[in-house]
Enzyme design. Structure first.
Site, short mmCIF file in Angstrom:
data_model
loop_
_atom_site.label_atom_id
_atom_site.label_comp_id
_atom_site.label_asym_id
_atom_site.label_seq_id
_atom_site.Cartn_x
_atom_site.Cartn_y
_atom_site.Cartn_z
N CYS A 215 -13.04 -20.88 6.42
CA CYS A 215 -12.51 -21.89 5.50
C CYS A 215 -11.18 -22.49 5.97
O CYS A 215 -10.68 -23.42 5.34
CB CYS A 215 -12.34 -21.29 4.11
N ALA B 162 -12.36 19.65 16.67
CA ALA B 162 -13.65 18.98 16.44
C ALA B 162 -14.46 18.85 17.73
O ALA B 162 -15.68 19.02 17.72
CB ALA B 162 -13.40 17.61 15.83
N SER C 57 -8.28 16.52 5.36
CA SER C 57 -7.40 17.45 4.63
C SER C 57 -7.79 17.57 3.17
O SER C 57 -7.24 18.40 2.45
CB SER C 57 -5.96 16.93 4.72
N CYS D 277 -11.76 -17.30 0.81
CA CYS D 277 -13.22 -17.51 0.70
C CYS D 277 -14.00 -16.19 0.76
O CYS D 277 -15.23 -16.21 0.69
CB CYS D 277 -13.70 -18.44 1.83
N HIS E 22 -13.37 3.31 3.64
CA HIS E 22 -12.00 2.79 3.51
C HIS E 22 -11.76 1.57 4.40
O HIS E 22 -10.61 1.21 4.69
CB HIS E 22 -10.98 3.90 3.85
N ASP F 123 -11.33 3.41 12.41
CA ASP F 123 -11.68 3.16 13.82
C ASP F 123 -13.19 3.03 13.96
O ASP F 123 -13.94 3.40 13.06
CB ASP F 123 -11.15 4.29 14.71
N ARG G 295 -2.27 -0.52 14.54
CA ARG G 295 -3.43 0.38 14.39
C ARG G 295 -4.64 -0.21 15.12
O ARG G 295 -5.39 0.52 15.77
CB ARG G 295 -3.73 0.59 12.90
N ASN H 93 -12.28 6.92 8.21
CA ASN H 93 -11.54 6.34 9.33
C ASN H 93 -11.81 4.85 9.46
O ASN H 93 -12.92 4.39 9.19
CB ASN H 93 -11.92 7.07 10.63
C1 BV8 Z 1 -9.01 4.62 -6.04
C2 BV8 Z 1 -7.22 3.26 4.56
C3 BV8 Z 1 -9.41 3.67 -8.12
C4 BV8 Z 1 -5.84 2.86 4.88
C5 BV8 Z 1 -7.02 5.11 2.99
C6 BV8 Z 1 -7.66 11.73 -8.45
C7 BV8 Z 1 -6.64 12.63 -8.37
C8 BV8 Z 1 -5.42 12.23 -7.78
C9 BV8 Z 1 -5.21 10.94 -7.25
C10 BV8 Z 1 -6.23 10.07 -7.33
C11 BV8 Z 1 -7.44 10.45 -7.94
N1 BV8 Z 1 -8.26 9.38 -7.86
C12 BV8 Z 1 -7.61 8.34 -7.25
C13 BV8 Z 1 -6.37 8.74 -6.92
C14 BV8 Z 1 -5.39 7.92 -6.22
C15 BV8 Z 1 -5.58 7.88 -4.70
C16 BV8 Z 1 -5.39 9.26 -4.11
O1 BV8 Z 1 -6.33 9.96 -3.83
N2 BV8 Z 1 -4.11 9.58 -3.91
C17 BV8 Z 1 -3.81 10.88 -3.25
C18 BV8 Z 1 -2.70 10.64 -2.24
C19 BV8 Z 1 -3.47 11.92 -4.27
N3 BV8 Z 1 -6.88 7.35 -4.33
C20 BV8 Z 1 -7.02 5.99 -4.28
O2 BV8 Z 1 -6.12 5.21 -4.51
C21 BV8 Z 1 -8.40 5.47 -3.89
N4 BV8 Z 1 -8.77 4.39 -4.73
O3 BV8 Z 1 -8.98 5.71 -6.55
O4 BV8 Z 1 -9.29 3.47 -6.72
C22 BV8 Z 1 -10.09 2.52 -8.62
C23 BV8 Z 1 -11.06 2.79 -9.55
C24 BV8 Z 1 -11.70 1.72 -10.12
C25 BV8 Z 1 -11.37 0.43 -9.73
C26 BV8 Z 1 -10.37 0.19 -8.79
C27 BV8 Z 1 -9.71 1.26 -8.22
C28 BV8 Z 1 -8.41 4.83 -2.49
C29 BV8 Z 1 -7.96 5.74 -1.45
C30 BV8 Z 1 -8.14 5.08 -0.05
C31 BV8 Z 1 -6.81 4.70 0.55
N5 BV8 Z 1 -6.99 4.28 1.95
N6 BV8 Z 1 -7.24 4.69 4.27
C32 BV8 Z 1 -5.40 3.34 6.25
O5 BV8 Z 1 -6.15 4.02 6.95
O6 BV8 Z 1 -4.28 2.99 6.60
S1 BV8 Z 1 -6.83 6.81 2.70
C33 BV8 Z 1 -6.41 7.49 4.27
O7 BV8 Z 1 -5.73 8.69 3.97
C34 BV8 Z 1 -7.62 7.90 5.11
O8 BV8 Z 1 -8.66 6.97 5.07
C35 BV8 Z 1 -8.00 9.24 4.48
O9 BV8 Z 1 -8.80 9.05 3.35
C36 BV8 Z 1 -6.65 9.78 4.06
C37 BV8 Z 1 -6.11 10.65 5.16
O10 BV8 Z 1 -6.76 11.85 5.05
P1 BV8 Z 1 -7.48 12.52 6.35
O11 BV8 Z 1 -8.37 11.54 7.01
O12 BV8 Z 1 -8.04 13.79 5.84
O13 BV8 Z 1 -6.24 12.76 7.35
P2 BV8 Z 1 -5.08 13.88 7.22
O14 BV8 Z 1 -4.08 13.53 8.24
O15 BV8 Z 1 -4.66 14.03 5.81
O16 BV8 Z 1 -5.81 15.26 7.62
C38 BV8 Z 1 -6.35 15.40 8.91
C39 BV8 Z 1 -7.13 16.71 8.89
O17 BV8 Z 1 -7.76 16.87 10.16
C40 BV8 Z 1 -6.24 17.93 8.65
O18 BV8 Z 1 -6.90 18.81 7.73
C41 BV8 Z 1 -6.16 18.59 10.05
O19 BV8 Z 1 -6.17 19.99 9.97
C42 BV8 Z 1 -7.48 18.16 10.68
N7 BV8 Z 1 -7.41 18.01 12.14
C43 BV8 Z 1 -6.36 17.54 12.88
N8 BV8 Z 1 -6.71 17.53 14.21
C44 BV8 Z 1 -8.00 18.01 14.27
C45 BV8 Z 1 -8.46 18.29 12.95
N9 BV8 Z 1 -9.68 18.78 12.67
C46 BV8 Z 1 -10.50 19.00 13.75
N10 BV8 Z 1 -10.15 18.74 15.05
C47 BV8 Z 1 -8.91 18.25 15.35
N11 BV8 Z 1 -8.58 18.02 16.63
#
Ligand code: BV8
Length: 232
Positions: A139, A219, A177, A120, A109, A94, A59, A92
């Site tokens: 460290c 976008a 999404s 450390c 994120h 990036d 990545r 993101n």
């Molecule tokens: C936490 C880093 C608690 C890693 C990422 C409530 C309900 C249900 C579940 C949960 C909840 N609360 C928490 C959860 C659990 C979980 C969660 O949400 N699970 C989901 C799957 C249901 N959340 C967590 O675990 C979060 N932490 O809650 O901690 C806590 C509380 C107290 C103390 C300690 C802990 C942490 C979540 C973060 C995880 N890390 N990223 C990496 O990048 O590898 S998340 C990662 O996935 C991204 O950062 C982003 O957030 C997500 C991806 O989503 P998008 O960016 O939207 O991408 P996607 O492909 O899905 O969609 C792309 C969109 O773009 C589409 O709509 C498409 O149509 C559009 N598109 C495409 N091309 C274009 C375009 N639009 C315009 N132009 C284009 N050309």
């Protein structure tokens, strides 16, 4: 309609898709090759650190090879010229917002170009690999992990995000999404404080019904058009 002064913008993988960075849920998305729980959780890192380090080394390479697109450039222009409050909250990892010139950016994120020492807790700008367990420059411990928020971990700077949402007159979501929380809940937060809410996305998202307005398209086209409208 109340005058717009404070703006919060949430961006997701969709804004970087036209820069060649894969999104997560598309048919050729990142989650096609890897199960989330195998590469983006603290448990996965404990279980198989090599697999996780290799995933993020790749990545990081892709991020270094990518270039900002007109959507990033338009938001950088808005950041330069907007007299009111503005915060770009990106999911993101990036650095294309910053490379386009935007400054008021927050990576909730984490960042691909940052390594975090679990010994450390120092953070280091990082452009090479972590698979070979290089020593921490601070460290010396071979304890560096990607500075990324994995599933089950608390996103960064949530207080700052919530206070910006509380003051926002306008909340705009771009290229996401709406599948991952707490980011997917920001539209409700902003709306509950009286903000107008706008979605700019290629297709309707899981949260579209919660927005006052949704504009569909790539976008690189709809974001510059919206910024032109706002800055006039
Ligand atoms: C936490 C880093 C608690 C890693 C990422 C409530 C309900 C249900 C579940 C949960 C909840 N609360 C928490 C959860 C659990 C979980 C969660 O949400 N699970 C989901 C799957 C249901 N959340 C967590 O675990 C979060 N932490 O809650 O901690 C806590 C509380 C107290 C103390 C300690 C802990 C942490 C979540 C973060 C995880 N890390 N990223 C990496 O990048 O590898 S998340 C990662 O996935 C991204 O950062 C982003 O957030 C997500 C991806 O989503 P998008 O960016 O939207 O991408 P996607 O492909 O899905 O969609 C792309 C969109 O773009 C589409 O709509 C498409 O149509 C559009 N598109 C495409 N091309 C274009 C375009 N639009 C315009 N132009 C284009 N050309």
């Amino acid at each position: 309609m109340t005058a717009i002064r404070n703006i919060v913008i949430l961006t997701g993988a969709g804004i970087s898709a036209e820069s060649g960075l894969r999104t997560f849920r598309a048919e050729d998305g990142l989650w096609e090759d890897h199960r989330v729980e195998d590469v983006a959780t603290p448990q996965a890192f404990r279980r198989d650190p090599e697999l996780v380090q290799r995933f993020y080394d790749l990545r990081r390479e892709n991020v270094l090879a990518a270039q900002p697109n007109p959507a990033h450039q338009a938001l950088a222009r808005l950041d330069r010229e907007w007299p009111g409050e503005l915060l770009i909250v990106t999911q993101n990892i990036d650095d294309l917002h910053e490379r386009a010139g935007a400054q008021r950016v927050l990576h909730m994120h984490g960042e691909a170009l940052s390594a975090w020492c679990t010994a450390c807790h120092a953070r280091h700008h990082w452009t090479s690999t972590l698979l070979d367990s290089p020593p921490c420059p601070a460290c010396g411990a071979a304890a560096l992990r990607p500075d990324i928020v994995w599933f089950g971990e608390m996103p960064y700077e949530m207080e700052r995000i919530f206070s910006a949402l509380a003051r926002a007159d306008l909340f705009v979501s771009i290229g996401t999404s709406g599948a991952v929380y707490p980011a997917a809940g920001f539209v409700q937060q902003a709306a509950s404080h009286g903000a107008r809410t706008l979605e700019l996305n290629l297709e309707r998202s899981l949260g579209s019904s919660m927005f006052d307005e949704t504009r569909l398209g790539p976008a690189s086209e709809i974001v510059p058009a919206w910024v032109e409208e706002v800055l006039g």
